[in-house]
Design a protein around this motif. Sequence first.
Motif, PDB file in Angstrom:
ATOM      1  N   TYR A  44      69.967 -48.270 -49.397  1.00  0.00           N
ATOM      2  CA  TYR A  44      69.605 -47.500 -48.169  1.00  0.00           C
ATOM      3  C   TYR A  44      69.043 -48.498 -46.928  1.00  0.00           C
ATOM      4  N   SER A  45      69.578 -47.726 -45.684  1.00  0.00           N
ATOM      5  CA  SER A  45      69.080 -48.574 -44.635  1.00  0.00           C
ATOM      6  C   SER A  45      67.572 -48.644 -44.623  1.00  0.00           C
ATOM      7  N   ASN A  46      67.121 -49.719 -44.127  1.00  0.00           N
ATOM      8  CA  ASN A  46      65.813 -50.235 -43.949  1.00  0.00           C
ATOM      9  C   ASN A  46      65.080 -49.468 -42.848  1.00  0.00           C
ATOM     10  N   PRO A  47      63.635 -49.763 -42.502  1.00  0.00           N
ATOM     11  CA  PRO A  47      63.270 -49.024 -41.502  1.00  0.00           C
ATOM     12  C   PRO A  47      63.686 -49.238 -40.148  1.00  0.00           C
ATOM     13  N   MET A  48      64.436 -50.421 -39.933  1.00  0.00           N
ATOM     14  CA  MET A  48      65.345 -50.614 -38.727  1.00  0.00           C
ATOM     15  C   MET A  48      66.443 -50.133 -38.653  1.00  0.00           C
ATOM     16  N   GLY A  49      66.836 -49.336 -39.729  1.00  0.00           N
ATOM     17  CA  GLY A  49      68.202 -48.796 -39.809  1.00  0.00           C
ATOM     18  C   GLY A  49      69.292 -49.622 -40.207  1.00  0.00           C
ATOM     19  N   SER A  68      82.057 -59.192 -49.634  1.00  0.00           N
ATOM     20  CA  SER A  68      83.553 -58.944 -50.122  1.00  0.00           C
ATOM     21  C   SER A  68      83.843 -57.548 -50.384  1.00  0.00           C
ATOM     22  N   ILE A  69      82.926 -56.818 -49.828  1.00  0.00           N
ATOM     23  CA  ILE A  69      83.083 -55.266 -49.991  1.00  0.00           C
ATOM     24  C   ILE A  69      83.796 -54.937 -48.685  1.00  0.00           C
ATOM     25  N   ASN A  70      84.868 -54.036 -48.629  1.00  0.00           N
ATOM     26  CA  ASN A  70      85.520 -53.652 -47.659  1.00  0.00           C
ATOM     27  C   ASN A  70      84.931 -52.515 -46.670  1.00  0.00           C
ATOM     28  N   ALA A  71      84.277 -52.722 -45.518  1.00  0.00           N
ATOM     29  CA  ALA A  71      83.433 -51.877 -44.883  1.00  0.00           C
ATOM     30  C   ALA A  71      84.112 -50.604 -44.281  1.00  0.00           C
ATOM     31  N   ILE A  72      85.392 -50.692 -44.302  1.00  0.00           N
ATOM     32  CA  ILE A  72      86.338 -49.441 -44.097  1.00  0.00           C
ATOM     33  C   ILE A  72      86.113 -48.410 -45.079  1.00  0.00           C
ATOM     34  N   LYS A  73      85.792 -48.889 -46.202  1.00  0.00           N
ATOM     35  CA  LYS A  73      85.899 -47.741 -47.493  1.00  0.00           C
ATOM     36  C   LYS A  73      84.420 -47.471 -47.811  1.00  0.00           C
ATOM     37  N   LEU A  74      83.558 -47.863 -46.992  1.00  0.00           N
ATOM     38  CA  LEU A  74      82.067 -47.249 -47.155  1.00  0.00           C
ATOM     39  C   LEU A  74      81.920 -45.774 -46.740  1.00  0.00           C
ATOM     40  N   GLN A  75      81.172 -45.038 -47.401  1.00  0.00           N
ATOM     41  CA  GLN A  75      80.836 -43.960 -47.013  1.00  0.00           C
ATOM     42  C   GLN A  75      79.362 -43.759 -46.844  1.00  0.00           C
ATOM     43  N   PHE A  76      78.609 -42.951 -46.080  1.00  0.00           N
ATOM     44  CA  PHE A  76      77.313 -42.786 -45.723  1.00  0.00           C
ATOM     45  C   PHE A  76      76.864 -41.473 -45.571  1.00  0.00           C
ATOM     46  N   ALA A  77      75.566 -41.394 -46.236  1.00  0.00           N
ATOM     47  CA  ALA A  77      75.107 -39.959 -46.544  1.00  0.00           C
ATOM     48  C   ALA A  77      73.651 -40.055 -45.939  1.00  0.00           C
ATOM     49  N   HIS A  78      73.044 -39.043 -45.519  1.00  0.00           N
ATOM     50  CA  HIS A  78      71.729 -38.631 -45.060  1.00  0.00           C
ATOM     51  C   HIS A  78      71.448 -37.234 -44.779  1.00  0.00           C
ATOM     52  N   PRO A  79      70.410 -36.674 -45.360  1.00  0.00           N
ATOM     53  CA  PRO A  79      69.905 -35.439 -45.463  1.00  0.00           C
ATOM     54  C   PRO A  79      70.037 -34.776 -44.117  1.00  0.00           C
ATOM     55  N   ILE A 106      68.284 -45.181 -37.728  1.00  0.00           N
ATOM     56  CA  ILE A 106      68.212 -44.182 -38.700  1.00  0.00           C
ATOM     57  C   ILE A 106      67.775 -44.867 -40.002  1.00  0.00           C
ATOM     58  N   PRO A 107      66.629 -44.744 -40.467  1.00  0.00           N
ATOM     59  CA  PRO A 107      66.409 -45.500 -41.777  1.00  0.00           C
ATOM     60  C   PRO A 107      66.760 -44.328 -42.888  1.00  0.00           C
ATOM     61  N   GLY A 108      66.928 -44.976 -44.000  1.00  0.00           N
ATOM     62  CA  GLY A 108      67.249 -44.018 -45.353  1.00  0.00           C
ATOM     63  C   GLY A 108      68.601 -43.636 -45.437  1.00  0.00           C
ATOM     64  N   VAL A 109      69.499 -44.391 -44.726  1.00  0.00           N
ATOM     65  CA  VAL A 109      70.813 -43.844 -44.665  1.00  0.00           C
ATOM     66  C   VAL A 109      71.557 -44.481 -46.316  1.00  0.00           C
ATOM     67  N   GLU A 110      72.193 -43.553 -47.064  1.00  0.00           N
ATOM     68  CA  GLU A 110      72.663 -44.066 -48.211  1.00  0.00           C
ATOM     69  C   GLU A 110      74.003 -44.664 -48.054  1.00  0.00           C
ATOM     70  N   VAL A 111      74.194 -45.953 -48.411  1.00  0.00           N
ATOM     71  CA  VAL A 111      75.538 -46.443 -48.441  1.00  0.00           C
ATOM     72  C   VAL A 111      76.275 -46.543 -49.656  1.00  0.00           C
ATOM     73  N   ILE A 112      77.492 -45.848 -49.674  1.00  0.00           N
ATOM     74  CA  ILE A 112      78.159 -45.832 -51.010  1.00  0.00           C
ATOM     75  C   ILE A 112      79.324 -46.309 -50.830  1.00  0.00           C
ATOM     76  N   TYR A 113      79.763 -46.971 -52.155  1.00  0.00           N
ATOM     77  CA  TYR A 113      81.193 -47.739 -52.111  1.00  0.00           C
ATOM     78  C   TYR A 113      81.594 -47.607 -53.592  1.00  0.00           C
ATOM     79  N   ASP A 114      82.783 -47.022 -53.709  1.00  0.00           N
ATOM     80  CA  ASP A 114      83.680 -46.739 -54.829  1.00  0.00           C
ATOM     81  C   ASP A 114      82.469 -45.818 -55.921  1.00  0.00           C
ATOM     82  N   ASN A 115      81.780 -44.892 -55.155  1.00  0.00           N
ATOM     83  CA  ASN A 115      80.847 -43.940 -55.998  1.00  0.00           C
ATOM     84  C   ASN A 115      79.776 -44.547 -56.568  1.00  0.00           C
ATOM     85  N   GLN A 116      79.689 -45.576 -55.966  1.00  0.00           N
ATOM     86  CA  GLN A 116      78.382 -46.356 -56.455  1.00  0.00           C
ATOM     87  C   GLN A 116      77.417 -46.467 -55.178  1.00  0.00           C
TER      88      GLN A 116
END
Length: 843
Positions: free
Chosen positions: A129-134, A141-152, A115-125
């Motif tokens: 976005y994921s590249n054409p290969m998703g 240093s970023i904790n992956a567990i606290k990440l949020q993902f968004a896609h329409p 899935i390309p175009g997935v928005e990756v959000i950390y601490d409201n920032q």
Amino acid sequence: MMIKNKFRLNSFFVVILILISYNMEAQSQEKIELVVLLSEFEDEYAVSFNYLYDDLVNTEVIRPPRTNSLAEALGFISNQFPLKFTYISESSISVNYNKTVHCLSFYNARTRKSIPGVEVIYDNQTLGYSNPMGRIFIDESINAIKLQFAHPNYYDTGVNSSIQNIDSCKTFYLFPEIELDEVLIREYLTKGISLNPDNSLKIIPQEFGVLPGLINADVLHSLQYVSGIVNMDETIAQINVRGGTHDQNLVLWNGSRMYQTGHFFGMISAINPLINHKIKVIKNGSSAFYNEGVSSVIDISSREHSQEFDRNLQLDFLSANAYALLELNRKSNLQVALRRSLTDVWESPTYNGFTDKVFQNTEIQDLLQGDNNRTTTHQELQFFDVSLQYDYEFDSGDKLNFDVLAIQNELTFDEVLETTQEQKRNDFKQGNFLANLTYKTDWSDKHSSSIAFNASFYELEAFNQSVLSNQELLQTNQVVDLKFSLRDSYRFSEHFTLNSGYQFSEVGVTNNSAVTSPEVILRAKEVLRTHSGVGELTYISKDEKVMTRVGVRANYYTGFDDVRWEPRFNFSYQANRYWRWNLLGEIKNQTLTQVIDQQQDFLGVEKRRWILADEENFPIINNKQIEVGFNFNKKGWLFQGSLYHKIVESISSGSQGFQNQLEFLQISGDYEVTGFEVLVQKRIHDFNFWVNFSVMENTYDFNNFSPQQFANNFEITQSSAFGVSFTTDQLKLSLGGRYFAGRPTTEIDFQNPILTPETNPRLNFLSPNESNLEDYLQINFTATYQFQLSKSSIRTGFSILNLFNSNNLTQQFFRLNDSNSSVENVRIQSLELTPNAFISIQF
């Protein structure tokens, strides 16, 4: 020997199919060591790469398409790994591998596509976005567990995110937004069948639990357990929805109409159960985009859902089956499926049981029984279906779908004269070829359009010759159905969506009969062109308690210079957490129907032929239906009920299957149905108990016949289905059955059975459909077990139809014998106890 060679050839074809699938996918996902690939680039493009060997050694990448330029190829590689290519000069490129980042990879949870175009959000920032290969690379240093993902178009359930190392990437599976469509009841009868708020059913075979008597997710056979749907002759060639005939069901496969729905004369579905499918079943309140089908719509779509494994091989007592999903590249894939009967090499118990059932009251049975003059020595039945489905997604997000489905049944039997050993062959062929080409585009988040071309070609042919005479009979029935569709959807707000469209269809029907000795040739061809405009408005309230769909369809029939309007209405109200009420209504017209000229046409095994309305002998059928219903769902209990009234006008008596005093009449009439349906279901842990019950009053009205009103041939005053299932991840058991009151039948006056026996012998019938057969009861059982391996799965199981070998009578009629001197009472029996078994390997 010839049969064995044919079996080997078909088996070879199946093996080649699977091997090709491996080869094609391997080519599309071919991996190569990065240092080797860079060396190839140096020779091909006359450049040199500077890098630390230890950084790149043992790193494998997917080979870029060979048509790419060097810049495109390097971009393709950097989408897979955090590599940076810097041009020192025109011919010198430095390569840096950033090892201080996390790699995240996003896949569609259903199709396993990136899935390309997935928005990756950390601490409201937003980190990116994921590249054409998703994939996306973020600082370690970023904790992956606290990440949020968004896609329409996708959503993340959290608990369904799978984090596992694939090529040093943490992989997340997101679900398509289509899964967010509200479903009222997620497990209706069994897992994989859902009830929608508009009172339609959604069936996903790949998610099926188990139903009594079914070893596969046989879509059409599963309908026999739905309230209001009965198949009185135990075949899907005659599915009766709320008292209608089978031809009054609109069955679509990816938008193309199916004119042949079954194999083995309706004993099994013509839809391959291994293919990814989503089926929508609508008994009333259908969308205005559906044409025809005055009794129901069965809309089969081959997308949106995917099975867990990409390949599947299956054997059962009737056929061999193969399926493969080929990921050609990140933009396209191909689904291939093939099923072929084993009936020509092995007469299994299932084959024998089905044969005894379908050949009753046919010319084949007469010959098999034989007499002093003739007999048959060989009979061969074969069937197959093959489907190809190609999907392509453009960089813009537009989608192109191309699908084809071929279905074929063939029966041959030899008639031998015992005295001279003279032999003549009889043939029966029935086939349906369907094609679909669809292009969809999204203009914006609110606006989308699609264009589609659909085609369906159907042919029924029977060649009959006798050793007792020189007479030969060739009969054909052909349908060519072409359709062009435009559809536009615009969402004005969160509450209102307007769908509009245009459809053009051209349907041609040909009926031919050619007889020798004496020579008689009859040819008839009809063509009808229809222009249709569609408008439909959908409203969903802010609290989602009210859901309404109001639509209208206008059909202009060029051959009759006639315009007919078809309003549709579907209203749903969620009164509280547990109760939902429905109000549905529709008006429909139908131009195609099936009629019976002679009961022994097409060897008697498929005696119905398609014809077009001509507004003289066969007028356009019209349907008006209104319905009110309710749903109650609380603490594992489900209650669903519907009260409906249905009027179908301008039916032909030839389409109703009369075998009484109306058999040889072609008159128009109506039928009127009032009925009530209810389902009660309760889940307790791994057990699911359910029972449905239907009552109806179904009456014919023929103005030009006396009596004018009498019971419909398909009036089942009471019917029910019931079952209990036990389901775990590995073991599935289901026991249940069907019960319905005996169908109407017409008796004769046994005191004076034949009128005018000397001059014009004919049966002395009493009032039509004044009596009923005995009630019908059948109990079925199914058991399946799944062995889960590391990278594959094995499923096996068995089923038993008519577990207690009940002797049910499904049809009865009277006829004169060959000499017209005595009366024969023909009694069609139900299927006897019939086992089946299967083994399926998924990998």
